[in-house]
Design a protein around this motif. Structure first.
Motif, mmCIF file in Angstrom:
data_model
loop_
_atom_site.group_PDB
_atom_site.id
_atom_site.type_symbol
_atom_site.label_atom_id
_atom_site.label_comp_id
_atom_site.label_asym_id
_atom_site.label_seq_id
_atom_site.Cartn_x
_atom_site.Cartn_y
_atom_site.Cartn_z
ATOM 1 N N ARG A 23 -1.180 4.014 -9.042
ATOM 2 C CA ARG A 23 -1.024 2.944 -8.039
ATOM 3 C C ARG A 23 0.296 3.068 -7.295
ATOM 4 N N GLU A 24 1.380 3.271 -8.034
ATOM 5 C CA GLU A 24 2.687 3.336 -7.396
ATOM 6 C C GLU A 24 2.835 4.595 -6.552
ATOM 7 N N LEU A 25 2.346 5.725 -7.027
ATOM 8 C CA LEU A 25 2.469 6.973 -6.289
ATOM 9 C C LEU A 25 1.685 6.925 -4.989
ATOM 10 N N PHE A 26 0.415 6.527 -5.071
ATOM 11 C CA PHE A 26 -0.478 6.571 -3.912
ATOM 12 C C PHE A 26 -0.586 5.252 -3.155
ATOM 13 N N GLU A 27 0.172 4.228 -3.575
ATOM 14 C CA GLU A 27 0.119 2.912 -2.931
ATOM 15 C C GLU A 27 -1.310 2.362 -2.956
#
Length: 125
Positions: A23-27
């Motif tokens: 989630r954090e990497l790919f928004e």
């Protein structure tokens, strides 16, 4: 009805950790989770489900994600900031680099469960 990709399960010893990384990497958007699954929602309704393995051993898989140039820049900066080892090629012969294949950019890296992720800005076909 056309054939569309709906969901996949990515096996991870810690599904919540792998989902958070993704989630954090790919928004990507959080999605309701149930049972053994920690879910992440992608565009077009595609669901990525992270779950613990039924057995102790995890067979590492390859997953490739197509992103636009701006998201690639932001995600790549996160990989570097987080100290995630990455390569320009699947044979891991060009560490710390990206590639410029197929008229775009790409990078390979492992997620917290050890799966081999690929992020590209242009599709192969």
């Amino acid at each position: 009805m056309p054939i569309t990709f709906n969901h996949t399960i990515i096996i991870a010893k810690d599904g919540a950790e792998s989902a958070r990384f993704f989630r954090e990497l790919f928004e990507a958007a959080e999605a309701p989770s149930w049972g053994p699954f920690t879910n992440v929602q992608l565009d077009e309704g595609v669901l990525i489900q992270f779950a613990a393995p039924p057995l102790e051993e995890i067979q590492n898989q390859h997953y490739a994600f197509l992103v636009d140039d701006e998201r690639f820049d932001r995600a790549y900066a996160r990989l570097v900031d987080w100290g995630v080892e990455h390569w320009a090629d699947p044979r891991m012969q060009h560490p710390g680099e990206i590639n410029h294949g197929h008229g775009g950019r790409g990078v390979y890296f492992r997620d917290p469960a050890g799966h081999f992720f690929e992020m590209i800005t242009q599709p192969y076909l």
